[in-house]
Design a protein around this motif. Structure first.
Motif, PDB file in Angstrom:
ATOM      1  N   LYS A 160       0.835  -1.213   0.000  1.00 22.82           N
ATOM      2  CA  LYS A 160       0.000   0.000   0.000  1.00 22.82           C
ATOM      3  C   LYS A 160       0.867   1.260   0.000  1.00 22.82           C
ATOM      4  CE  LYS A 160      -4.107  -1.950   1.998  1.00 22.82           C
ATOM      5  NZ  LYS A 160      -5.006  -2.050   3.123  1.00 22.82           N
ATOM      6  N   LYS A 161       2.043   1.215   0.659  1.00 27.52           N
ATOM      7  CA  LYS A 161       2.937   2.375   0.684  1.00 27.52           C
ATOM      8  C   LYS A 161       3.406   2.743  -0.722  1.00 27.52           C
ATOM      9  CE  LYS A 161       6.024   1.090   3.794  1.00 27.52           C
ATOM     10  NZ  LYS A 161       7.231   1.159   4.650  1.00 27.52           N
ATOM     11  N   TYR A 162       3.599   1.727  -1.568  1.00 29.84           N
ATOM     12  CA  TYR A 162       4.171   1.948  -2.908  1.00 29.84           C
ATOM     13  C   TYR A 162       3.164   1.714  -4.031  1.00 29.84           C
ATOM     14  CZ  TYR A 162       8.418   1.705  -0.158  1.00 29.84           C
ATOM     15  OH  TYR A 162       9.378   1.918   0.796  1.00 29.84           O
ATOM     16  N   GLU A 163       1.899   1.649  -3.704  1.00 31.68           N
ATOM     17  CA  GLU A 163       0.877   1.349  -4.719  1.00 31.68           C
ATOM     18  C   GLU A 163       0.850   2.390  -5.835  1.00 31.68           C
ATOM     19  OE1 GLU A 163      -3.791  -0.066  -4.921  1.00 31.68           O
ATOM     20  OE2 GLU A 163      -3.018   0.803  -3.084  1.00 31.68           O
ATOM     21  N   ALA A 164       1.159   3.622  -5.535  1.00 33.16           N
ATOM     22  CA  ALA A 164       1.179   4.683  -6.559  1.00 33.16           C
ATOM     23  C   ALA A 164       2.339   4.478  -7.539  1.00 33.16           C
ATOM     24  CB  ALA A 164       1.285   6.049  -5.889  1.00 33.16           C
ATOM     25  N   ASN A 165       3.341   3.703  -7.146  1.00 30.73           N
ATOM     26  CA  ASN A 165       4.497   3.468  -8.012  1.00 30.73           C
ATOM     27  C   ASN A 165       4.341   2.194  -8.848  1.00 30.73           C
ATOM     28  OD1 ASN A 165       5.427   4.988  -5.510  1.00 30.73           O
ATOM     29  ND2 ASN A 165       7.107   5.335  -6.932  1.00 30.73           N
ATOM     30  N   LEU A 166       3.240   1.516  -8.739  1.00 33.48           N
ATOM     31  CA  LEU A 166       3.018   0.276  -9.476  1.00 33.48           C
ATOM     32  C   LEU A 166       2.018   0.503 -10.594  1.00 33.48           C
ATOM     33  CD1 LEU A 166       2.742  -2.176  -6.447  1.00 33.48           C
ATOM     34  CD2 LEU A 166       4.769  -1.636  -7.799  1.00 33.48           C
ATOM     35  N   VAL A 167       2.296  -0.031 -11.753  1.00 28.18           N
ATOM     36  CA  VAL A 167       1.382   0.029 -12.897  1.00 28.18           C
ATOM     37  C   VAL A 167       1.093  -1.391 -13.357  1.00 28.18           C
ATOM     38  CG1 VAL A 167       2.115   2.318 -13.669  1.00 28.18           C
ATOM     39  CG2 VAL A 167       3.255   0.292 -14.552  1.00 28.18           C
ATOM     40  N   CYS A 168      -0.036  -1.561 -14.004  1.00 26.32           N
ATOM     41  CA  CYS A 168      -0.428  -2.877 -14.504  1.00 26.32           C
ATOM     42  C   CYS A 168      -0.686  -2.770 -16.002  1.00 26.32           C
ATOM     43  CB  CYS A 168      -1.676  -3.369 -13.767  1.00 26.32           C
ATOM     44  SG  CYS A 168      -2.141  -5.037 -14.230  1.00 26.32           S
ATOM     45  N   LEU A 169       0.300  -3.181 -16.783  1.00 30.37           N
ATOM     46  CA  LEU A 169       0.185  -3.186 -18.239  1.00 30.37           C
ATOM     47  C   LEU A 169      -0.080  -4.617 -18.705  1.00 30.37           C
ATOM     48  CD1 LEU A 169       3.210  -0.858 -18.975  1.00 30.37           C
ATOM     49  CD2 LEU A 169       0.800  -0.248 -19.017  1.00 30.37           C
ATOM     50  N   PRO A 170      -0.592  -4.797 -19.924  1.00 31.77           N
ATOM     51  CA  PRO A 170      -0.821  -6.167 -20.411  1.00 31.77           C
ATOM     52  C   PRO A 170       0.472  -6.975 -20.415  1.00 31.77           C
ATOM     53  CG  PRO A 170      -1.825  -4.559 -21.889  1.00 31.77           C
ATOM     54  CD  PRO A 170      -1.026  -3.788 -20.893  1.00 31.77           C
ATOM     55  N   ALA A 171       0.351  -8.245 -20.071  1.00 31.43           N
ATOM     56  CA  ALA A 171       1.525  -9.123 -20.017  1.00 31.43           C
ATOM     57  C   ALA A 171       2.099  -9.316 -21.412  1.00 31.43           C
ATOM     58  CB  ALA A 171       1.147 -10.462 -19.406  1.00 31.43           C
ATOM     59  N   ASN A 172       3.386  -9.066 -21.541  1.00 32.45           N
ATOM     60  CA  ASN A 172       4.096  -9.236 -22.798  1.00 32.45           C
ATOM     61  C   ASN A 172       4.890 -10.535 -22.699  1.00 32.45           C
ATOM     62  OD1 ASN A 172       6.104  -9.145 -24.835  1.00 32.45           O
ATOM     63  ND2 ASN A 172       5.851  -6.929 -24.963  1.00 32.45           N
ATOM     64  N   PRO A 173       4.677 -11.500 -23.610  1.00 36.80           N
ATOM     65  CA  PRO A 173       5.373 -12.793 -23.500  1.00 36.80           C
ATOM     66  C   PRO A 173       6.891 -12.680 -23.438  1.00 36.80           C
ATOM     67  CG  PRO A 173       3.740 -12.850 -25.260  1.00 36.80           C
ATOM     68  CD  PRO A 173       3.797 -11.451 -24.765  1.00 36.80           C
ATOM     69  N   ALA A 174       7.479 -11.654 -24.045  1.00 34.93           N
ATOM     70  CA  ALA A 174       8.930 -11.509 -24.046  1.00 34.93           C
ATOM     71  C   ALA A 174       9.471 -11.169 -22.662  1.00 34.93           C
ATOM     72  CB  ALA A 174       9.347 -10.430 -25.045  1.00 34.93           C
ATOM     73  N   TYR A 175       8.649 -10.536 -21.824  1.00 37.65           N
ATOM     74  CA  TYR A 175       9.109 -10.116 -20.503  1.00 37.65           C
ATOM     75  C   TYR A 175       8.432 -10.885 -19.373  1.00 37.65           C
ATOM     76  CZ  TYR A 175      11.238  -6.336 -23.050  1.00 37.65           C
ATOM     77  OH  TYR A 175      12.003  -5.625 -23.924  1.00 37.65           O
ATOM     78  N   PHE A 176       7.225 -11.335 -19.581  1.00 35.61           N
ATOM     79  CA  PHE A 176       6.479 -12.032 -18.526  1.00 35.61           C
ATOM     80  C   PHE A 176       7.195 -13.300 -18.081  1.00 35.61           C
ATOM     81  CE2 PHE A 176       3.165 -14.916 -16.949  1.00 35.61           C
ATOM     82  CZ  PHE A 176       2.549 -14.099 -16.021  1.00 35.61           C
ATOM     83  N   ILE A 177       7.820 -14.000 -19.014  1.00 33.24           N
ATOM     84  CA  ILE A 177       8.492 -15.263 -18.706  1.00 33.24           C
ATOM     85  C   ILE A 177       9.733 -15.056 -17.842  1.00 33.24           C
ATOM     86  CG2 ILE A 177       9.962 -15.324 -20.740  1.00 33.24           C
ATOM     87  CD1 ILE A 177       9.271 -18.323 -20.925  1.00 33.24           C
ATOM     88  N   ASP A 178      10.342 -13.865 -17.869  1.00 34.98           N
ATOM     89  CA  ASP A 178      11.582 -13.604 -17.144  1.00 34.98           C
ATOM     90  C   ASP A 178      11.378 -12.801 -15.865  1.00 34.98           C
ATOM     91  OD1 ASP A 178      13.151 -14.901 -19.010  1.00 34.98           O
ATOM     92  OD2 ASP A 178      13.385 -13.113 -20.237  1.00 34.98           O
ATOM     93  N   ARG A 179      10.193 -12.816 -15.306  1.00 32.86           N
ATOM     94  CA  ARG A 179       9.942 -11.987 -14.125  1.00 32.86           C
ATOM     95  C   ARG A 179      10.719 -12.462 -12.901  1.00 32.86           C
ATOM     96  NH1 ARG A 179       4.051 -11.671 -12.888  1.00 32.86           N
ATOM     97  NH2 ARG A 179       4.233 -13.885 -13.221  1.00 32.86           N
ATOM     98  N   ILE A 180      10.965 -13.745 -12.764  1.00 26.96           N
ATOM     99  CA  ILE A 180      11.682 -14.267 -11.608  1.00 26.96           C
ATOM    100  C   ILE A 180      13.186 -14.240 -11.835  1.00 26.96           C
ATOM    101  CG2 ILE A 180      12.018 -16.297 -10.137  1.00 26.96           C
ATOM    102  CD1 ILE A 180       9.340 -14.919  -9.776  1.00 26.96           C
ATOM    103  N   ASN A 181      13.642 -14.743 -12.964  1.00 29.78           N
ATOM    104  CA  ASN A 181      15.083 -14.818 -13.228  1.00 29.78           C
ATOM    105  C   ASN A 181      15.335 -14.426 -14.668  1.00 29.78           C
ATOM    106  OD1 ASN A 181      17.765 -15.350 -13.428  1.00 29.78           O
ATOM    107  ND2 ASN A 181      17.607 -17.529 -13.010  1.00 29.78           N
ATOM    108  N   ASN A 182      15.869 -13.249 -14.860  1.00 28.40           N
ATOM    109  CA  ASN A 182      16.192 -12.814 -16.222  1.00 28.40           C
ATOM    110  C   ASN A 182      17.659 -12.991 -16.547  1.00 28.40           C
ATOM    111  OD1 ASN A 182      17.318 -10.806 -14.681  1.00 28.40           O
ATOM    112  ND2 ASN A 182      16.264  -9.126 -15.690  1.00 28.40           N
ATOM    113  N   GLY A 183      18.413 -13.659 -15.663  1.00 27.99           N
ATOM    114  CA  GLY A 183      19.815 -13.949 -15.921  1.00 27.99           C
ATOM    115  C   GLY A 183      20.749 -12.795 -15.653  1.00 27.99           C
ATOM    116  N   MET A 184      20.245 -11.699 -15.123  1.00 26.16           N
ATOM    117  CA  MET A 184      21.097 -10.550 -14.810  1.00 26.16           C
ATOM    118  C   MET A 184      21.300 -10.499 -13.300  1.00 26.16           C
ATOM    119  SD  MET A 184      19.472  -7.789 -17.395  1.00 26.16           S
ATOM    120  CE  MET A 184      20.716  -6.572 -17.158  1.00 26.16           C
ATOM    121  N   TYR A 185      22.546 -10.539 -12.887  1.00 22.15           N
ATOM    122  CA  TYR A 185      22.875 -10.532 -11.474  1.00 22.15           C
ATOM    123  C   TYR A 185      23.827  -9.381 -11.199  1.00 22.15           C
ATOM    124  CZ  TYR A 185      21.182 -15.219 -12.244  1.00 22.15           C
ATOM    125  OH  TYR A 185      20.424 -16.286 -12.623  1.00 22.15           O
ATOM    126  N   ARG A 186      23.815  -8.895  -9.985  1.00 19.87           N
ATOM    127  CA  ARG A 186      24.770  -7.812  -9.676  1.00 19.87           C
ATOM    128  C   ARG A 186      25.888  -8.354  -8.840  1.00 19.87           C
ATOM    129  NH1 ARG A 186      23.804  -4.406  -4.989  1.00 19.87           N
ATOM    130  NH2 ARG A 186      22.751  -5.750  -3.553  1.00 19.87           N
TER     131      ARG A 186
END
Length: 186
Positions: A160-186
């Motif tokens: 609820k604190k950050y709800e204004a910073n969240l948007v809900c756009l239609p799921a794009n197959p190119a990005y939806f599949i990589d939401r957990i692990n996109n292979g980029m690590y710091r």
């Protein structure tokens, strides 16, 4: 010796030919049949030494082939790798995504397409709440986050604190599949 016996067993195994019967040719058939007399065929008998020589020479041939392949492992692996790479089709990557700023490049995050790493900018949301959001969905609205199974009340308060910073756009197959692990690590 074991290789010679194995080669002999594999190469000298008899093979039986199968001839399918013609339809209706069983004993219940009432058709008259013609009597055909077959003459016996005469075969030349091979001596035991000739068949053993054939098996041994075939065994040596197989051994020589396996030895040659063993000595050329590196070349064979290189050719196999090169042919595999040459046959791989080009990836159909999305070059221009109009909502790229919502994947972590701004203060707003798309809950359907952004990777959980994008939630690091919101203290308390990474990794637990971000993981819950990433493993569920796609969402129709930001308010759908509050109905995630297992979402505790303290997590809902953080969202609820950050709800204004969240948007809900239609799921794009190119990005939806990589939401957990996109292979980029710091």
């Amino acid at each position: 010796m074991a290789r010679v016996l194995l080669a002999a067993a594999l190469l000298a195994a008899p093979v039986a030919a199968y001839v399918s019967p013609t339809p209706g040719a069983g004993p219940e058939s009432a058709r008259p049949t013609a009597q055909v007399q077959l003459e016996p065929l005469e075969f030349e008998e091979q001596s035991q030494s000739q068949s053993v020589f054939g098996v041994v020479s075939a065994g040596f041939g197989v051994g020589a082939l396996l030895g040659w392949l063993n000595s050329r492992k590196q070349q064979i692996a290189s050719v196999a790798a090169a042919s595999t790479i040459a046959m791989v089709p080009a990836a159909n990557a999305m070059v221009e995504y109009e909502n790229i700023q919502f994947l972590g490049g701004s203060d707003k995050v798309d809950i359907n397409n952004a990777n959980i790493q994008a939630y690091r900018q919101f203290p308390g949301m990474f990794p637990t709440i971000a993981g819950l959001i990433g493993t569920h969905g796609p969402y129709k609205a930001v308010s759908d986050i509050y109905s995630i199974p297992g979402m505790e009340e303290k997590f809902k308060n953080t969202v609820k604190k950050y709800e204004a910073n969240l948007v809900c756009l239609p799921a794009n197959p190119a990005y939806f599949i990589d939401r957990i692990n996109n292979g980029m690590y710091r």
